[in-house]
Design a protein around this motif. Structure first.
Motif, mmCIF file in Angstrom:
data_model
loop_
_atom_site.group_PDB
_atom_site.id
_atom_site.type_symbol
_atom_site.label_atom_id
_atom_site.label_comp_id
_atom_site.label_asym_id
_atom_site.label_seq_id
_atom_site.Cartn_x
_atom_site.Cartn_y
_atom_site.Cartn_z
ATOM 1 N N ASP A 1 -16.698 -18.516 8.050
ATOM 2 C CA ASP A 1 -15.732 -18.489 6.947
ATOM 3 C C ASP A 1 -15.826 -19.819 6.203
ATOM 4 N N LYS A 2 -15.511 -19.798 4.908
ATOM 5 C CA LYS A 2 -15.656 -21.019 4.119
ATOM 6 C C LYS A 2 -14.454 -21.953 4.334
ATOM 7 N N ALA A 3 -14.696 -23.256 4.142
ATOM 8 C CA ALA A 3 -13.648 -24.258 4.338
ATOM 9 C C ALA A 3 -12.565 -24.121 3.268
ATOM 10 N N VAL B 1 -11.505 -26.021 1.036
ATOM 11 C CA VAL B 1 -11.814 -26.577 -0.282
ATOM 12 C C VAL B 1 -12.376 -25.511 -1.248
ATOM 13 N N TYR B 2 -12.983 -24.431 -0.706
ATOM 14 C CA TYR B 2 -13.556 -23.401 -1.577
ATOM 15 C C TYR B 2 -12.478 -22.648 -2.359
ATOM 16 N N LYS B 3 -11.208 -22.795 -1.902
ATOM 17 C CA LYS B 3 -10.111 -22.130 -2.630
ATOM 18 C C LYS B 3 -10.024 -22.655 -4.067
ATOM 19 N N ILE C 1 -15.681 -9.358 4.963
ATOM 20 C CA ILE C 1 -16.112 -8.703 3.712
ATOM 21 C C ILE C 1 -17.531 -9.141 3.353
ATOM 22 N N TRP C 2 -17.811 -10.427 3.583
ATOM 23 C CA TRP C 2 -19.086 -11.024 3.169
ATOM 24 C C TRP C 2 -20.307 -10.364 3.819
ATOM 25 N N LYS C 3 -20.162 -9.989 5.113
ATOM 26 C CA LYS C 3 -21.306 -9.499 5.897
ATOM 27 C C LYS C 3 -22.042 -8.359 5.193
ATOM 28 N N ASP D 1 -21.956 -7.394 2.017
ATOM 29 C CA ASP D 1 -22.541 -7.784 0.733
ATOM 30 C C ASP D 1 -23.829 -8.572 0.953
ATOM 31 N N ARG D 2 -23.797 -9.460 1.927
ATOM 32 C CA ARG D 2 -24.951 -10.335 2.150
ATOM 33 C C ARG D 2 -26.168 -9.496 2.581
ATOM 34 N N LYS D 3 -25.914 -8.431 3.376
ATOM 35 C CA LYS D 3 -27.007 -7.545 3.821
ATOM 36 C C LYS D 3 -27.688 -6.892 2.633
ATOM 37 N N GLY E 1 -18.883 -26.720 3.458
ATOM 38 C CA GLY E 1 -17.963 -26.673 4.587
ATOM 39 C C GLY E 1 -17.731 -25.287 5.142
ATOM 40 N N ARG E 2 -17.321 -25.254 6.397
ATOM 41 C CA ARG E 2 -16.992 -23.996 7.077
ATOM 42 C C ARG E 2 -15.663 -24.150 7.794
ATOM 43 N N CYS E 3 -15.042 -22.989 8.055
ATOM 44 C CA CYS E 3 -13.812 -23.004 8.840
ATOM 45 C C CYS E 3 -14.183 -22.436 10.208
ATOM 46 N N LEU F 1 -30.192 -30.695 4.677
ATOM 47 C CA LEU F 1 -29.365 -29.517 4.366
ATOM 48 C C LEU F 1 -29.384 -29.077 2.893
ATOM 49 N N PRO F 2 -30.510 -29.142 2.178
ATOM 50 C CA PRO F 2 -30.424 -28.805 0.742
ATOM 51 C C PRO F 2 -29.999 -27.361 0.499
ATOM 52 N N PHE F 3 -30.390 -26.448 1.383
ATOM 53 C CA PHE F 3 -30.004 -25.045 1.209
ATOM 54 C C PHE F 3 -29.021 -24.620 2.295
ATOM 55 N N PRO G 1 -26.343 -18.262 8.850
ATOM 56 C CA PRO G 1 -26.135 -16.994 8.139
ATOM 57 C C PRO G 1 -25.624 -17.170 6.716
ATOM 58 N N ARG G 2 -24.936 -18.285 6.438
ATOM 59 C CA ARG G 2 -24.370 -18.445 5.094
ATOM 60 C C ARG G 2 -25.132 -19.470 4.266
ATOM 61 N N SER G 3 -26.403 -19.692 4.662
ATOM 62 C CA SER G 3 -27.227 -20.609 3.852
ATOM 63 C C SER G 3 -27.599 -19.887 2.555
ATOM 64 N N CYS G 4 -28.300 -20.590 1.668
ATOM 65 C CA CYS G 4 -28.606 -20.012 0.363
ATOM 66 C C CYS G 4 -29.513 -18.789 0.501
ATOM 67 N N PRO G 5 -29.097 -17.629 -0.024
ATOM 68 C CA PRO G 5 -29.956 -16.448 0.073
ATOM 69 C C PRO G 5 -31.142 -16.537 -0.884
HETATM 70 C C1 HEM Z 1 -32.913 -24.950 -5.796
HETATM 71 C C2 HEM Z 1 -31.921 -24.199 -5.978
HETATM 72 C C3 HEM Z 1 -30.772 -23.934 -5.037
HETATM 73 C C4 HEM Z 1 -30.201 -24.729 -4.086
HETATM 74 C C5 HEM Z 1 -30.569 -26.168 -3.711
HETATM 75 C C6 HEM Z 1 -29.128 -23.959 -3.484
HETATM 76 C C7 HEM Z 1 -28.302 -24.415 -2.478
HETATM 77 C C8 HEM Z 1 -27.340 -23.641 -1.853
HETATM 78 C C9 HEM Z 1 -26.522 -24.085 -0.750
HETATM 79 C C10 HEM Z 1 -26.561 -25.468 -0.115
HETATM 80 C C11 HEM Z 1 -25.723 -23.053 -0.400
HETATM 81 C C12 HEM Z 1 -24.706 -23.034 0.727
HETATM 82 C C13 HEM Z 1 -23.382 -23.450 0.175
HETATM 83 C C14 HEM Z 1 -22.317 -23.431 1.210
HETATM 84 O O1 HEM Z 1 -22.562 -23.607 2.380
HETATM 85 O O2 HEM Z 1 -21.190 -23.231 0.808
HETATM 86 C C15 HEM Z 1 -26.007 -21.952 -1.288
HETATM 87 C C16 HEM Z 1 -25.379 -20.732 -1.254
HETATM 88 C C17 HEM Z 1 -25.582 -19.737 -2.154
HETATM 89 N N1 HEM Z 1 -26.536 -19.713 -3.153
HETATM 90 FE FE1 HEM Z 1 -27.892 -21.167 -3.541
HETATM 91 N N2 HEM Z 1 -29.087 -22.727 -4.084
HETATM 92 C C18 HEM Z 1 -30.076 -22.673 -5.032
HETATM 93 C C19 HEM Z 1 -30.381 -21.607 -5.854
HETATM 94 C C20 HEM Z 1 -29.686 -20.432 -5.896
HETATM 95 C C21 HEM Z 1 -29.983 -19.346 -6.802
HETATM 96 C C22 HEM Z 1 -31.097 -19.370 -7.841
HETATM 97 C C23 HEM Z 1 -29.075 -18.369 -6.533
HETATM 98 C C24 HEM Z 1 -28.950 -17.012 -7.163
HETATM 99 C C25 HEM Z 1 -29.827 -16.446 -7.898
HETATM 100 C C26 HEM Z 1 -28.217 -18.838 -5.457
HETATM 101 C C27 HEM Z 1 -27.170 -18.120 -4.911
HETATM 102 C C28 HEM Z 1 -26.417 -18.539 -3.841
HETATM 103 C C29 HEM Z 1 -25.342 -17.750 -3.251
HETATM 104 C C30 HEM Z 1 -24.875 -16.373 -3.702
HETATM 105 C C31 HEM Z 1 -24.817 -18.506 -2.185
HETATM 106 C C32 HEM Z 1 -23.664 -18.111 -1.246
HETATM 107 C C33 HEM Z 1 -24.240 -17.543 0.027
HETATM 108 C C34 HEM Z 1 -23.202 -17.081 1.035
HETATM 109 O O3 HEM Z 1 -22.063 -17.589 1.066
HETATM 110 O O4 HEM Z 1 -23.573 -16.213 1.821
HETATM 111 N N3 HEM Z 1 -28.632 -20.086 -5.095
HETATM 112 N N4 HEM Z 1 -27.000 -22.327 -2.166
#
Ligand code: HEM
Length: 493
Positions: free
Chosen positions: A114-116, A118-120, A138-140, A142-144, A369-371, A429-431, A435-439
């Motif tokens: 769950d998100k921390a 601050v996301y509110k 709810i997220w699970k 959608d993420r799939k 952040g996460r909760c 940690l750029p992405f 499970p909740r890293s950048c898709p």
């Molecule tokens: C270089 C580019 C990008 C970086 C560095 C990046 C980085 C991140 C990071 C660090 C998170 C996790 C945030 C968290 O923990 O709250 C995240 C989540 C997310 N990113 Fe990216 N992102 C990039 C590009 C994109 C793009 C192009 C999209 C969509 C087309 C995208 C869509 C999302 C979504 C929807 C989430 C939420 C995932 C979830 O909560 O399951 N990101 N991103």
């Protein structure tokens, strides 16, 4: 005389009202202090180091500091308390950490996804149930649905076509808006390009021939992000949502909802739409609209910030820029008009190192952040109680001299495979991770590579701003104050 008496009575009422309010506030704070001292969670959290507190107010007043001081305040707290500390904000306590050992006990697990709290601050334009904000339940689902849309190889040629076309247009725009004397910050140009890409690739709705829409959406998205940033330190402010973003996205969502036949079920939003139709009788347009805003924010703000940083850093390090250009010319030829193809993306090996090092030195998302969904034992007698918000200090981890040698030096070679042996993956940690890293990690990397190829094949970039003079602020993404990151361009012969 009567008027004077009347005035006196009025002022007595006012004084009594203020006295009662202040007494009530003190009473609330006292209750909270007792809870935080003697509750189970309070006792557990007190075992985690806390920066010096104000009587009754804890560390609360720190949150009143302007955001531009936060990076310094946080790094001061790390020095004072160690890599993991607890901030007591009167009614709530928050954990901050730059300890990879702690991070790996939380990020990989769905139960802590769950998100921390601050996301509110983003709920006013992202809603509570969009992918980035939704609770795990709810997220699970959608993420799939979203993962394959962004990561299926058969979608990549369509993505690449959009990156190439937009990269060429971006190079032209950067040159025509150039300031050859002082240079200029190019964030809005980059934002416009990532907006056009998101509309083409995610929503099957090209807008490059409607530059006003792209420009207004980019401006509105930046505004929304600024409002979210202000709400971070002034959560009580309630600025109405920005008209442009809400207007445009609502129209588009309605269009999708009304015209089911035109939906192709390939893009991100269409896949979500299909799932919603399968699980609900009626499509909730508001919910779709929040998903829409989420993808606009995630897909535009973060990649444009990364590109803004990369272009600044390679302007600052001409030798890195030269090596990058040599790599591009070796693959595509000198001065050629080319399209980057899928097989080329993997051949851009030096560019890979440059991107990774840029995202280390100045991570676009400086903290997330996460909760935690249950108690987490983080060693040394410390337990983070269930329900606590934990924040991962990506910027501080990436710039910690105990983890990265000479962290202030921009050195892409530190990401060569032989230099990564023994490196903890949770120190980078750029992405995010888990499970909740950048898709969209693959999508984002490809996008950055293609845009850089198209820019650097035509333009040389330079800057006068020294790294030590860069002023950054934490927000949803790293913001740059004052002059921003000014760069100037020269057309290659
Ligand atoms: C270089 C580019 C990008 C970086 C560095 C990046 C980085 C991140 C990071 C660090 C998170 C996790 C945030 C968290 O923990 O709250 C995240 C989540 C997310 N990113 Fe990216 N992102 C990039 C590009 C994109 C793009 C192009 C999209 C969509 C087309 C995208 C869509 C999302 C979504 C929807 C989430 C939420 C995932 C979830 O909560 O399951 N990101 N991103």
């Amino acid at each position: 005389m009567d008027k004077f008496k009347e005035l006196l009575t009025k002022s007595n009422y006012l004084t009594s009202f203020f006295t009662c309010s202040i007494l009530f506030l003190i009473f609330l704070i006292l209750i909270q202090t007792l809870i935080s001292r003697f509750s189970r969670n309070g006792k557990l959290l007190r075992k985690i180091p806390t920066p010096p507190t104000f009587p009754l107010l804890g560390n609360g007043p720190i949150f009143l500091a302007p955001l531009k001081y936060w990076p310094r305040i946080i790094s001061w707290m790390c020095t004072w308390c160690g890599p993991t500390f607890c901030v007591d904000a009167v009614f709530k306590s928050f954990i901050f950490t730059k300890e990879p050992e702690v991070i790996k006990k939380i990020l990989p697990f769905t139960r802590h996804s769950d998100k921390a709290f601050v996301y509110k601050m983003g709920h006013f334009y992202l809603g509570e149930n969009a992918i980035v904000t939704a609770p795990v339940s709810i997220w699970k689902a959608d993420r799939k649905v979203v993962n394959p849309g962004l990561n299926t190889i058969s979608n990549f040629p369509k993505f690449l076509e959009s990156f190439n076309e937009n990269g060429k247009r971006l190079a032209d725009r950067l040159f025509s808006n150039n300031d050859t004397r002082k240079g200029r910050d190019i964030y809005v140009d980059l934002f416009q390009t990532t907006t056009e890409i998101v509309f083409e690739t995610m929503f099957d709705y090209p807008i490059h021939d409607k530059p006003d829409i792209a420009h207004d959406i980019a401006k509105a998205a930046i505004n929304c992000s600024d409002v979210a940033k202000s709400k971070l330190i002034r959560p009580w402010i309630n600025i109405p949502p920005t008209a442009y973003l809400l207007g445009y996205t609502k129209i588009h969502c309605k269009m999708l909802a009304d015209d089911k036949r035109s939906v192709k079920f390939t893009s991100y939003l269409h896949l979500l739409y299909e799932q919603r139709l399968a699980t609900c009788d009626k499509l909730d347009v508001d919910e779709l609209f929040y998903q829409f805003n989420t993808i606009i924010m995630g897909g535009t703000e973060v990649p444009s910030t990364v590109l803004r940083i990369v272009l600044y850093l390679i302007a600052l390090y001409p030798e890195v820029q030269l090596k990058l250009r040599e790599e591009i010319e070796a693959i595509f030829g000198i001065g050629a008009d080319f399209d980057v193809k899928l097989e080329d993306v993997g051949r851009l090996k030096y560019m890979d190192l440059v991107l990774k090092e840029s995202m280390r030195l100045l991570p676009a998302t400086p903290l997330h952040g996460r909760c935690v969904g249950e108690d987490v034992d983080i060693g040394q007698g410390r337990i983070i109680p269930k329900g606590t918000s934990v924040h991962f200090l990506a910027w501080d981890i990436h710039n910690d001299p105990e983890i990265w040698e000479n962290p202030k030096i921009f050195n892409p070679d530190r990401f060569l495979p032989e230099n990564l042996i023994g490196r903890d993956p949770y120190a980078y940690l750029p992405f995010s991770h888990g499970p909740r890293s950048c898709p969209a990690q693959k999508f984002g990397n490809m996008e950055l590579k293609v845009l850089l190829c198209q820019i650097l094949a035509k333009l040389e970039v330079s800057t006068d701003l020294k790294l030590e003079d860069v002023r950054y602020t934490y927000g949803i993404v790293l913001h740059f104050d004052g002059v921003g990151l000014p760069v100037r361009f020269r057309k290659l012969d």
